[in-house]
Design an enzyme around this catalytic site. Structure first.
Site, mmCIF file in Angstrom:
data_model
loop_
_atom_site.group_PDB
_atom_site.id
_atom_site.type_symbol
_atom_site.label_atom_id
_atom_site.label_comp_id
_atom_site.label_asym_id
_atom_site.label_seq_id
_atom_site.Cartn_x
_atom_site.Cartn_y
_atom_site.Cartn_z
ATOM 1 N N HIS A 50 42.363 43.001 32.932
ATOM 2 C CA HIS A 50 42.063 42.285 34.184
ATOM 3 C C HIS A 50 40.611 42.517 34.605
ATOM 4 O O HIS A 50 40.330 43.446 35.363
ATOM 5 C CB HIS A 50 42.976 42.786 35.305
ATOM 6 C CG HIS A 50 44.406 42.424 35.126
ATOM 7 N ND1 HIS A 50 44.989 41.346 35.763
ATOM 8 C CD2 HIS A 50 45.373 42.987 34.367
ATOM 9 C CE1 HIS A 50 46.266 41.268 35.406
ATOM 10 N NE2 HIS A 50 46.526 42.252 34.558
ATOM 11 N N CYS A 80 45.356 38.263 30.982
ATOM 12 C CA CYS A 80 46.637 38.934 30.777
ATOM 13 C C CYS A 80 47.693 37.921 30.311
ATOM 14 O O CYS A 80 47.610 37.450 29.183
ATOM 15 C CB CYS A 80 47.028 39.706 32.031
ATOM 16 S SG CYS A 80 48.105 41.103 31.642
ATOM 17 N N GLU A 85 38.950 40.945 36.718
ATOM 18 C CA GLU A 85 38.751 40.671 38.153
ATOM 19 C C GLU A 85 38.749 41.934 39.008
ATOM 20 O O GLU A 85 38.098 41.990 40.047
ATOM 21 C CB GLU A 85 39.807 39.672 38.661
ATOM 22 C CG GLU A 85 41.247 40.183 38.768
ATOM 23 C CD GLU A 85 42.054 40.074 37.471
ATOM 24 O OE1 GLU A 85 41.436 40.013 36.378
ATOM 25 O OE2 GLU A 85 43.299 40.084 37.547
HETATM 26 N N1 GLN Z 1 53.981 39.675 31.792
HETATM 27 C C1 GLN Z 1 52.952 40.043 30.864
HETATM 28 C C2 GLN Z 1 53.113 41.462 30.371
HETATM 29 O O1 GLN Z 1 53.792 42.247 30.985
HETATM 30 C C3 GLN Z 1 51.574 39.861 31.479
HETATM 31 C C4 GLN Z 1 51.298 40.760 32.638
HETATM 32 C C5 GLN Z 1 50.160 40.306 33.521
HETATM 33 O O2 GLN Z 1 49.736 39.146 33.466
HETATM 34 N N2 GLN Z 1 49.668 41.192 34.378
HETATM 35 O O3 GLN Z 1 52.575 41.812 29.356
#
Ligand code: GLN
Length: 545
Positions: free
Chosen positions: A510, A384, A512
């Site tokens: 994600h 992310c 995970e």
């Molecule tokens: N802050 C980034 C976004 O909103 C990444 C979000 C995250 O790592 N869950 O796109």
């Protein structure tokens, strides 16, 4: 179909006793005996969901397939049971009140005074029974957050009291998790805090059927008898839960103590078939007998609190077992990484994971970590925000786009290689408005991603507002940062990788959240495999010298 049975898990004496792990372990044992089981968590705080909470408050925010932002205990439930949870599996006081207040505004209470009893308690009871009614589970385990005696958990305890009365003793059971502390000066385990906490429960009209006692030392027969007598439970219902070296040992420990047997007996359910834990124990064997070791740097800004990256840490355990590798995690605070410290902090590692996150703090350190991994052929996984940092690093240092950035960090950057998603531009509320839950991703052939997943179509879970800016795609691609996973409907880039590098992958989603004991996540497995190969090559090189 027989009626669904309900098990309630309450906690006493202290917080952080591990109710989630006990609930998940019991659920595992019941599932392994063939019962369709699910777990639900009721949280007494007023946030509608934990999505707006800083990880320092309650640890990581977990995300389900259906896009619910939930308590991290749901992650344990999924990892133990290998069954998806959903919005219905996590309810907060905020959500209960929100729903009751909306009903009131619609006039559904027909002029009645709306009160905690019966309106709030009815709403709670409905939410508890929703899982039983809609999904025909044999058993629903409901974990009540907080500690008995807390003002904010009273409506939950009262709802459980009413439900137990309505459903009858055969259909509802209370497990009370408590602490039996060891007083070193007296050389003794003490039962008084447990007696008091059971008494507090009784003041609210609830009698514990089973006591699970967290302890650092074995409970003697005397202590067990004393607990049974003073707390009004059968001797066989005093269950010891001694500190474990891994949470994955707890199901076997609970099996040995007979938690599943006593539970089934009380609920009047057959308990003659032994639980089948073959696959689980196979995992434990591999986890405990690794043949290799690797060091992975986890670069993030919430590293002081273990729970902030819970699912990532657990995914490493699953992937480690799959590879028969012990994964040693070194937490690296991204705020303290600078040009001059980076080498010291990461050069000895076998892989770097740059973690998800929000906001500006610590991002330059993350970018330095990506650069080191890219330039030194060190296996890299960016998740992310970690993927977004990989794109920024590549834009700055390979494309030479000075001050390239994400508009999350710098609204006036001349090169917004990461930008706010179009559909996010009109959104003003922060709660529950990110791109959440499961979305499709199409994978390109001849890529690491294709090799990892072995398929061209995947579904992964998301939680973000910003995305890869496709205006820079041709520049990034032509210089060697390939986009190998794309959302087929929107064109959003989900995966980037560097073919020139031994193993460099960034993912917008994600992985995970979907890793379980039964199904370790393929990306984590492949990352650990790459780290293992890197470490073996390093060793070979130093021997040859
Ligand atoms: N802050 C980034 C976004 O909103 C990444 C979000 C995250 O790592 N869950 O796109």
């Amino acid at each position: 179909m027989a009626e669904t049975k309900y098990i309630f898990v309450t906690g006493g004496v202290s917080s952080s006793l591990g109710k989630g792990i006990i609930a998940a372990s019991l659920a595992k044992l019941l599932q392994a005996r063939g019962y369709k089981t699910t777990i639900q968590k009721l949280d007494p705080y007023i946030n509608v969901d934990p999505g707006t909470l800083n990880p320092y408050e309650h640890g990581e925010c977990y995300v389900t397939e259906d896009g619910a932002e939930t308590d991290l205990d749901l992650g344990h439930y999924e990892r133990f049971l290998n069954v998806n949870t959903s919005q219905a599996n996590n309810v907060t006081t905020g959500r209960i009140y929100q729903s009751v207040i909306e009903k009131e505004r619609r006039g559904e209470f027909l002029g009645k005074t709306v009160q905690v009893i019966p309106h709030i308690t009815n709403e709670i009871k409905e939410r508890i029974q929703l899982l039983g009614k809609n999904h025909d589970y044999d058993i629903v385990i409901t974990e009540i957050g907080g500690t008995v005696g807390d003002i904010e958990s009273l409506p939950y305890i009262e709802s459980v009291r009413q439900l137990k009365w309505e459903l009858g003793d055969d259909n509802a059971l209370i497990i009370h998790l408590t602490l039996v502390p060891y007083l070193a000066a007296a050389g003794e385990l003490k039962t008084k805090p447990t007696q008091h906490s059971v008494k507090t429960l009784m003041e609210s009209g609830l009698r514990a059927d089973v006591l699970v006692c967290r302890t650092e030392h074995e409970l003697s027969d005397d202590i067990r008898r004393k607990l049974a007598l003073f707390c009004n439970v059968k001797l066989e219902a005093v269950i010891q839960s001694i500190d474990a070296s891994t949470i994955y040992d707890v199901p076997n420990m609970m099996l040995e103590e007979g938690l599943d047997t006593v539970t089934l007996k009380k609920l009047n359910l057959p308990n003659d078939t032994a639980p089948d834990l073959t696959q689980w124990n196979e995992f434990l064997k591999r986890h405990k007998n690794p043949k290799h070791e690797v060091k992975i740097g986890l670069v993030g800004k919430y590293v002081e609190l273990q729970d902030s990256y819970k699912s990532i840490l657990e995914a490493f355990i699953h992937a480690g077992a799959a590879n028969e590798v012990k994964v040693n995690i070194e937490s690296i605070h991204s705020e303290f990484i600078t040009d001059s410290t980076i080498k010291n902090k990461v050069a000895h590692l076998d892989g770097i994971l740059v973690a998800p996150g929000f906001g500006e703090r610590g991002i330059e350190g993350k970018i330095d970590a990506v650069r080191f991994a890219r330039e030194n052929d060190l296996p890299f996984l960016g998740i992310c925000l970690g993927m977004q940092m990989a794109v920024i690093e590549f834009a700055r240092n390979v494309l030479q786009l000075k001050n390239a950035n994400s508009t999350e960090m710098d609204l006036t950057t001349p090169h917004p290689v990461i930008d706010l998603m179009e559909e996010q531009k009109e959104i003003t509320h922060l709660g529950g408005t990110m791109r959440l839950g499961s979305w499709e991703c199409k994978i390109e052939d001849n890529s690491i991603a294709k090799e990892v997943y072995g398929t061209n179509q995947i579904f992964e879970r998301h939680r973000h507002r910003y995305e890869y800016n496709n205006q820079y795609a041709s520049q990034l691609e032509s210089q060697g940062l390939r986009s190998t996973g794309i959302n087929p409907k929107t064109g959003l880039v989900e995966i980037v990788e560097i073919p020139e590098h031994p193993w460099f992958v960034g993912v917008q989603y994600h992985p995970e959240y979907k890793s379980t004991v039964a199904n370790p996540h393929p990306l984590f497995k492949a990352f650990i495999k790459a780290a293992k190969e890197y470490s073996q090559k390093k060793k070979g090189a130093s021997l040859a010298r």
